[in-house]
Enzyme design. Structure first.
Site, PDB file in Angstrom:
ATOM      1  N   CYS A  53      59.731 -41.381  19.668  1.00  0.00           N
ATOM      2  CA  CYS A  53      58.734 -40.554  20.371  1.00  0.00           C
ATOM      3  C   CYS A  53      57.317 -40.943  19.971  1.00  0.00           C
ATOM      4  CB  CYS A  53      58.962 -39.078  20.071  1.00  0.00           C
ATOM      5  SG  CYS A  53      60.559 -38.485  20.633  1.00  0.00           S
ATOM      6  N   ARG A 130      64.152 -37.917  27.601  1.00  0.00           N
ATOM      7  CA  ARG A 130      62.897 -38.628  27.905  1.00  0.00           C
ATOM      8  C   ARG A 130      62.759 -38.723  29.427  1.00  0.00           C
ATOM      9  NH1 ARG A 130      61.680 -40.625  22.911  1.00  0.00           N
ATOM     10  NH2 ARG A 130      63.504 -40.815  21.567  1.00  0.00           N
TER      11      ARG A 130
END
Ligand code: BEZ
Length: 220
Positions: A53, A130
């Site tokens: 991330c 995601r």
């Protein structure tokens, strides 16, 4: 987990992006009032202070000027608190000099994640996958990407499809495999026999047959 429940209904391409209000790192936002007249790339990440991330958010941050140039605002999201977001943004800036200068939604009650199908319970019941939503200035969803927790996205591809959508809209053309700015574009196939005849005689375009023809953008 029962994933057939409406709770996990997912928005689709062509839908108007569902409206919501949320707390973000840039203050409270009502989505329908956000970035009026602009494109929006809204993306989720599984968790703050995690390695993949951090690379992705940094990727958005360092290429923000390219999104600006495409009249596009960025908006992140994860199921973390605003305190966690602030600490992470600050930490990454201190450690790397990269600043996440766009709103990141603190979706601690999972309201937005569920609304956008970002919570995919057979992947994770607590973290958003995601996701990337490409939303046009009319707030219509134009393209959706979903990636799992363990594979980071590709920033070149995110920018490529954003530009492809915009060029396609502007010039009423379609984009072939691997299209990138500067490449030839696909001219719409003929819709009548007269148009088909005209297409067959048109030597100004690169033609495989009447239904597959490309031309330079400035001629499109
Ligand atoms: C990561 O960003 O590294 C990550 C986050 C959640 C699950 C797996 C990896």
């Amino acid at each position: 987990m029962d994933t057939t429940h409406d709770f996990y209904a997912m928005p689709r391409i062509g839908d108007i992006a569902p409206d919501f209000e949320a707390v973000t790192t840039k203050g409270k936002i009502k989505f329908s009032d956000f970035a009026k007249g602009k494109w929006i790339v809204m993306f989720s990440h599984p968790a703050d202070f995690t390695p993949v991330c951090t690379t992705e958010m940094s990727g958005f941050a360092v290429r923000k000027e390219e999104f600006d140039a495409l009249n596009t605002e960025l908006m992140g999201l994860s199921i973390d608190s605003i305190h966690s977001h602030l600490a992470w943004v600050n930490n990454v800036r201190e450690k790397t000099g990269v600043y996440f200068d766009f709103p990141i939604i603190a979706d601690i009650d999972m309201k937005v994640s569920k609304l956008y199908g970002m919570l995919q319970p057979n992947e994770s019941e607590t973290a958003a996958v995601r996701a990337v939503f490409f939303i046009d200035p009319k707030k219509k969803i134009r393209l959706i990407m979903y990636y799992p927790l363990n594979v980071g996205r590709n920033m070149d591809e995110i920018l490529r499809v954003l530009e492809a959508l915009q060029v396609s809209d502007k010039h009423k053309v379609a984009m072939p495999l691997n299209w990138k700015a500067g490449d030839k574009v696909i001219v719409p196939p003929p819709k009548t026999l007269d148009e088909l005849e005209a297409r067959l005689k048109d030597d100004s375009i690169e033609k495989v047959d009447f239904y597959l023809a490309k031309r330079d953008l400035e001629l499109a």
